[in-house]
Design an enzyme around this catalytic site. Structure first.
Site, PDB file in Angstrom:
ATOM      1  N   GLY A  42      53.659  44.351  47.814  1.00 31.76           N
ATOM      2  CA  GLY A  42      52.294  44.758  48.084  1.00 31.76           C
ATOM      3  C   GLY A  42      52.325  46.083  48.516  1.00 31.76           C
ATOM      4  N   GLY A  44      49.127  47.712  49.130  1.00 31.62           N
ATOM      5  CA  GLY A  44      47.856  48.143  49.608  1.00 31.62           C
ATOM      6  C   GLY A  44      47.914  48.474  50.874  1.00 31.62           C
ATOM      7  N   LEU A  45      46.847  48.717  51.787  1.00 35.21           N
ATOM      8  CA  LEU A  45      46.752  49.288  53.055  1.00 35.21           C
ATOM      9  C   LEU A  45      47.912  48.370  53.909  1.00 35.21           C
ATOM     10  CD1 LEU A  45      43.471  50.538  53.520  1.00 35.21           C
ATOM     11  CD2 LEU A  45      45.294  51.966  53.930  1.00 35.21           C
ATOM     12  N   GLY A  47      50.283  46.418  53.073  1.00 39.38           N
ATOM     13  CA  GLY A  47      51.890  46.515  52.461  1.00 39.38           C
ATOM     14  C   GLY A  47      52.340  47.780  52.713  1.00 39.38           C
ATOM     15  N   ARG A 339      27.059  39.572  57.140  1.00 40.02           N
ATOM     16  CA  ARG A 339      27.156  39.305  55.679  1.00 40.02           C
ATOM     17  C   ARG A 339      26.814  38.067  55.211  1.00 40.02           C
ATOM     18  NH1 ARG A 339      32.457  42.781  53.986  1.00 40.02           N
ATOM     19  NH2 ARG A 339      31.519  44.917  54.530  1.00 40.02           N
ATOM     20  N   HIS A 421      33.253  38.478  47.515  1.00 38.69           N
ATOM     21  CA  HIS A 421      33.726  39.869  47.781  1.00 38.69           C
ATOM     22  C   HIS A 421      34.908  39.794  48.611  1.00 38.69           C
ATOM     23  CE1 HIS A 421      33.680  44.075  49.285  1.00 38.69           C
ATOM     24  NE2 HIS A 421      33.775  43.743  50.595  1.00 38.69           N
ATOM     25  N   GLU A 445      44.857  40.918  53.540  1.00 39.80           N
ATOM     26  CA  GLU A 445      44.033  39.971  53.275  1.00 39.80           C
ATOM     27  C   GLU A 445      44.595  38.612  52.724  1.00 39.80           C
ATOM     28  OE1 GLU A 445      40.954  41.382  50.399  1.00 39.80           O
ATOM     29  OE2 GLU A 445      40.214  39.513  50.132  1.00 39.80           O
ATOM     30  N   ARG A 455      33.856  37.440  57.946  1.00 39.38           N
ATOM     31  CA  ARG A 455      34.304  38.888  58.266  1.00 39.38           C
ATOM     32  C   ARG A 455      33.244  39.940  58.403  1.00 39.38           C
ATOM     33  NH1 ARG A 455      35.722  43.591  56.057  1.00 39.38           N
ATOM     34  NH2 ARG A 455      35.581  42.815  53.853  1.00 39.38           N
TER      35      ARG A 455
HETATM   36  C1  LIG Z   1      34.778  47.114  46.663  1.00 37.81           C
HETATM   37  C2  LIG Z   1      35.223  46.951  48.036  1.00 37.81           C
HETATM   38  C3  LIG Z   1      35.031  47.688  49.061  1.00 37.81           C
HETATM   39  C4  LIG Z   1      35.399  47.305  50.172  1.00 37.81           C
HETATM   40  N1  LIG Z   1      35.188  48.109  51.482  1.00 37.81           N
HETATM   41  C5  LIG Z   1      35.712  47.729  52.689  1.00 37.81           C
HETATM   42  C6  LIG Z   1      35.267  48.741  53.610  1.00 37.81           C
HETATM   43  O1  LIG Z   1      34.631  49.633  53.891  1.00 37.81           O
HETATM   44  N2  LIG Z   1      35.808  48.340  54.924  1.00 37.81           N
HETATM   45  C7  LIG Z   1      36.911  47.306  55.026  1.00 37.81           C
HETATM   46  O2  LIG Z   1      37.230  47.125  56.235  1.00 37.81           O
HETATM   47  N3  LIG Z   1      37.056  46.647  53.917  1.00 37.81           N
HETATM   48  C8  LIG Z   1      36.722  46.908  52.919  1.00 37.81           C
HETATM   49  N4  LIG Z   1      36.758  45.843  51.785  1.00 37.81           N
HETATM   50  C9  LIG Z   1      37.977  44.957  51.989  1.00 37.81           C
HETATM   51  C10 LIG Z   1      39.447  45.724  51.664  1.00 37.81           C
HETATM   52  O3  LIG Z   1      39.368  46.780  50.925  1.00 37.81           O
HETATM   53  C11 LIG Z   1      40.463  44.561  51.527  1.00 37.81           C
HETATM   54  O4  LIG Z   1      40.345  43.552  52.202  1.00 37.81           O
HETATM   55  C12 LIG Z   1      41.857  45.366  51.731  1.00 37.81           C
HETATM   56  O5  LIG Z   1      41.911  46.538  51.246  1.00 37.81           O
HETATM   57  C13 LIG Z   1      43.048  44.441  51.331  1.00 37.81           C
HETATM   58  O6  LIG Z   1      44.116  45.044  51.517  1.00 37.81           O
HETATM   59  P1  LIG Z   1      45.694  44.386  51.349  1.00 37.81           P
HETATM   60  O7  LIG Z   1      46.568  45.570  51.381  1.00 37.81           O
HETATM   61  O8  LIG Z   1      45.702  43.058  52.137  1.00 37.81           O
HETATM   62  O9  LIG Z   1      45.528  44.045  49.808  1.00 37.81           O
HETATM   63  P2  LIG Z   1      45.247  45.077  48.657  1.00 37.81           P
HETATM   64  O10 LIG Z   1      44.896  46.203  48.609  1.00 37.81           O
HETATM   65  O11 LIG Z   1      44.663  44.006  47.538  1.00 37.81           O
HETATM   66  O12 LIG Z   1      46.935  45.250  48.013  1.00 37.81           O
HETATM   67  C14 LIG Z   1      47.551  44.219  47.439  1.00 37.81           C
HETATM   68  C15 LIG Z   1      48.832  44.528  46.736  1.00 37.81           C
HETATM   69  O13 LIG Z   1      49.762  43.739  46.589  1.00 37.81           O
HETATM   70  C16 LIG Z   1      50.063  43.778  45.171  1.00 37.81           C
HETATM   71  N5  LIG Z   1      50.468  42.734  44.458  1.00 37.81           N
HETATM   72  C17 LIG Z   1      49.529  41.538  44.411  1.00 37.81           C
HETATM   73  N6  LIG Z   1      50.439  40.698  43.467  1.00 37.81           N
HETATM   74  C18 LIG Z   1      51.679  41.036  43.675  1.00 37.81           C
HETATM   75  C19 LIG Z   1      52.616  40.561  42.896  1.00 37.81           C
HETATM   76  N7  LIG Z   1      52.820  39.006  42.506  1.00 37.81           N
HETATM   77  N8  LIG Z   1      53.749  41.169  42.857  1.00 37.81           N
HETATM   78  C20 LIG Z   1      53.801  42.212  43.555  1.00 37.81           C
HETATM   79  N9  LIG Z   1      53.006  42.959  43.736  1.00 37.81           N
HETATM   80  C21 LIG Z   1      51.695  42.341  43.798  1.00 37.81           C
HETATM   81  C22 LIG Z   1      49.253  44.897  44.416  1.00 37.81           C
HETATM   82  O14 LIG Z   1      49.731  45.542  43.425  1.00 37.81           O
HETATM   83  C23 LIG Z   1      48.878  45.857  45.760  1.00 37.81           C
HETATM   84  O15 LIG Z   1      49.912  46.671  46.001  1.00 37.81           O
HETATM   85  C24 LIG Z   1      36.370  46.169  50.451  1.00 37.81           C
HETATM   86  C25 LIG Z   1      36.706  45.470  49.343  1.00 37.81           C
HETATM   87  C26 LIG Z   1      36.085  45.976  48.274  1.00 37.81           C
HETATM   88  C27 LIG Z   1      36.382  44.868  47.011  1.00 37.81           C
END
Ligand SMILES: Cc1cc2nc3c(=O)[nH]c(=O)nc-3n(C[C@H](O)[C@H](O)[C@H](O)COP(=O)(O)OP(=O)(O)OC[C@H]3O[C@@H](n4cnc5c(N)ncnc54)[C@H](O)[C@@H]3O)c2cc1C
Length: 659
Positions: A42, A44-45, A47, A339, A421, A445, A455
């Site tokens: 991952g 995302g933020l 990872g 929410r 969401h 997440e 949340r």
């Molecule tokens: C529209 C929207 C607006 C939001 N606004 C806010 C906000 O303003 N403030 C706030 O605090 N939160 C907000 N959130 C929530 C927040 O954005 C997410 O909870 C957070 O970004 C999740 O981050 P993460 O790094 O856990 O996962 P993600 O950002 O979902 O990253 C997942 C990563 O895992 C990788 N991945 C997934 N499965 C696999 C696999 N099997 N093999 C290899 N790689 C894989 C993907 O490629 C990606 O790189 C919002 C959410 C949405 C949908």
């Protein structure tokens, strides 16, 4: 036999715990760090921040993502902001207050010690991101600006217009790129983890598919971290990116990692309403809009009927005939209630017939008052890109004057409705963010996290970055401290062989069903079942029906699925089929948990358990625990274990947003 889960929380009053814990860290000998490999799945933020930080500390990191660039992770979608207890507004904020608001917002179902730690490191996150150059909004005098989000009476949300996630991700990505350049992170884009490999009870690697060539590859490491996001897309329609899936988490669950609180699913109150049955995605209108937008429906049912028939427009309804129902019901927090509360209140009004669009499933979010008070320029500075996004999708610009009644200008309101969401449930982790499988960690997440049953806005980014920058880099060292004795783990071990063969056989199975239905058509049907029976309002009877329907549809998936193409090369349909297989496991898990929790709390609302005013009715005597589920096989009910919650610093009480 239900297991006893050890959360590894050190003893002592909550504010001392994290300090005490850090003091007793067993840090890996710096010389040995160079020999230790960590897989982070991952970007995302969570990872990206973890991969960059672990590399900076000296570990060799293998970082995977399914997109073509880490910058395209779903985190980029985050709009509204990130919380921290800096108290720049001098409005009485503090670490304790952020901690308290988060525990209360989660309806007293979060682990208290974790939330305290989260609040404490929140301020470090802002400093870290500013140092990376994240362009947070600033006041005229140069101070970082703040706005308010639901469930708080202070302004503690830091933001970059409506693009906070994107800017934070660019910051994390620049740190990550630095480590790629330094040779400490090896990046695998367009790779998807297909299974976790367990050797002698420890996570020792993954099987990943190169999504371009279709080839399966083996990767070994001393520890595996998954940061793969939430399971909102189980519901088909959600605000999540289309690529979001829960397959990595479900693979870990199938291999023995417990899954905690799956029924805690967040339904966001401010999304653009569903407008047809061909839709595959819903769009969020950031919660930040509730700072200046007022939510209402008509007071009179005749007006509502006219709005539904299209014979009247919202701006034709005068002030005295509008019901600002959140301000009426919750005077202390008004439009900024959490929410879950705001979503249920919208559903209540629409269920009573007061919905404002042709489907009757929408309420107004109106900026007339704030534009009249502050001017359109100020409102555009705050929410410009959100107004433009709304216009692009609906062809209505919320900054357009539509009417004038008694000298008051009325602007075109947005229409919004709740939608799936975020998921508070996730892989169970202890205080060190380690799952029930030694050597397997979960962050962001995809873990069951710090948000309890609901949340608060702007807390997901805070948690993901806290996990990645400030918690995991310390805690993983406790596990890695004695791992250098193992040296490089061979991918020729029989465990890798067996895992790869099983993934390959599963792809053959899906390709050879050769039925008649596309992945999307079945996924959409699963989404309907989830929304109808496992959605905003749940009942024991509905959940049982939902489970039955899911079993039947899963059978249809197994017997009548059609996946075109082959395993070789790019095959997006095959990848989606694998995700859907796992959404079935997830959907059933959500329903089992919801059925077992005979109470309402946060995002989990069981209609049988509500007060006379329609508020969630918790049962602390019987359900004051984290529900942890163990996989027992396909179609078999998983087994529930409980981690009792212990609160020392906060008195558990009924949530009150009225006064
Ligand atoms: C529209 C929207 C607006 C939001 N606004 C806010 C906000 O303003 N403030 C706030 O605090 N939160 C907000 N959130 C929530 C927040 O954005 C997410 O909870 C957070 O970004 C999740 O981050 P993460 O790094 O856990 O996962 P993600 O950002 O979902 O990253 C997942 C990563 O895992 C990788 N991945 C997934 N499965 C696999 C696999 N099997 N093999 C290899 N790689 C894989 C993907 O490629 C990606 O790189 C919002 C959410 C949405 C949908």
């Amino acid at each position: 036999m239900a297991k006893v889960l050890d959360s590894k929380i050190p003893a002592g009053p909550v504010p001392e715990k994290w300090k005490e814990y850090k003091a007793h860290q067993r840090l890996v000998n710096p010389k040995n760090k160079l020999k230790l490999d960590v897989i982070v799945v991952g970007t995302g933020l969570a990872g990206a921040s973890a991969a960059a930080s672990l590399a900076e500390m000296g570990f060799n990191v293998y970082n995977f993502c399914i997109q073509d660039s880490p910058r395209r992770a779903h985190s980029i979608a985050a709009q509204g902001g990130i919380n921290a207890a800096k108290c720049y507004q001098n409005d009485g904020d503090s670490v304790y207050r952020l901690f308290y608001d988060t525990v209360k917002g989660g309806d007293y179902r979060a682990r208290e010690a974790n939330v305290y730690r989260l609040a404490e490191v929140s301020n470090n996150i802002i400093d870290q991101c500013v140092a990376q150059g994240v362009p947070f909004a600033r006041e005229y005098g140069g101070m970082l600006a703040n706005r308010s989000f639901g469930g708080a009476q202070v302004s503690r949300t830091f933001y970059a217009k409506g693009q906070t996630g994107q800017q934070l991700l660019l910051g994390a990505y620049s740190s990550l790129s630095c480590q790629v350049q330094a040779g400490k992170v090896k990046l695998f884009t367009r790779y998807e983890m297909e299974d976790v490999v367990i050797v002698d009870g420890r996570a020792r690697g993954i099987i990943a598919k190169n999504l371009t060539t279709g080839k399966l590859e083996r990767f070994s490491a001393n520890a595996v971290v998954i940061a793969t996001g939430g399971y909102g897309n189980t519901y088909f329609l959600s605000t999540n990116a289309m690529g979001c899936n829960c397959s990595a988490a479900v693979q870990c669950y199938r291999k023995g990692a417990m899954f905690a609180n799956p029924s805690y699913v967040q339904i966001h109150p401010t999304c653009i309403p569903v407008h047809g049955d061909k839709q595959s995605k819903l769009t969020l209108m950031s919660e930040s809009l509730r700072n200046d937008g007022r939510i209402w429906v008509p007071k009179n049912i005749e007006d509502a009927k006219a709005l539904q028939a299209g014979t009247k427009q919202g701006w034709e309804i005068p002030e005295e005939d509008r019901d600002y129902y959140l301000e009426r019901r919750y005077p202390a927090f008004g439009n900024l209630v959490p929410r879950d509360v705001a979503s249920r209140a919208a559903k209540e009004r629409c269920d009573k017939g007061f919905g404002v669009n042709n489907t009757g499933l929408a309420v107004f979010l109106d900026f007339s008052e704030s534009i009249n008070r502050l001017g359109l320029d100020v409102i555009m500075q705050r929410y410009g890109n959100l107004f433009e996004m709304y216009e692009e999708i609906t062809d209505v610009f919320p900054g357009d004057v539509a009417n004038e009644i008694n000298g008051v200008k009325y602007y075109k309101p947005m229409m919004i409705y709740p939608a799936i969401h975020y998921t508070m449930g996730g892989i169970w982790v202890d205080y060190e963010l380690q799952t029930t499988i030694p050597g397997l960690f979960a962050i962001g997440e995809c873990n069951f996290s710090d948000h309890g049953a609901n949340r608060l806005g702007a807390s997901a980014l805070m948690q993901g970055l806290a996990d990645g920058y400030f918690v995991l880099p310390y805690t993983i060292q406790n596990y890695l401290a004695d791992q250098s004795i193992w040296g490089k783990i061979s991918t020729d071990l029989p465990e890798f062989d067996a895992a790869e063969k099983a993934v390959d056989a599963e792809m053959d199975r899906l390709l050879n069903i050769k039925g008649k239905r596309s992945v999307d058509s079945i996924h959409k049907e699963l989404g309907h079942i989830m929304w109808e029976y496992v959605g905003m309002g749940r009942t024991a009877e509905g959940l049982k029906t939902g489970l039955k329907k899911m079993h039947e549809l899963e059978k249809e998936f197994d017997e009548n699925l059609f996946v075109p193409g082959t395993k070789e090369g790019l095959n997006v349909e095959l990848d989606k089929a694998i995700h859907l297989r796992d959404f079935f496991t997830m959907g059933q898990l959500v329903a089992f948990d919801a059925l077992s929790r005979n109470e309402s709390c946060g995002g989990h609302f069981r209609e049988e358990y509500q007060t006379e005013e329609g508020e969630a009715k918790r049962d602390d005597e019987n359900y004051f625990y984290v529900g942890c589920w163990e996989y027992k096989g396909k179609g078999v009910e998983p087994e529930l274990s409980k981690e009792p919650l212990e609160y020392e610093a906060i008195k558990v009480q009924t949530r009150n947003y009225k006064n």
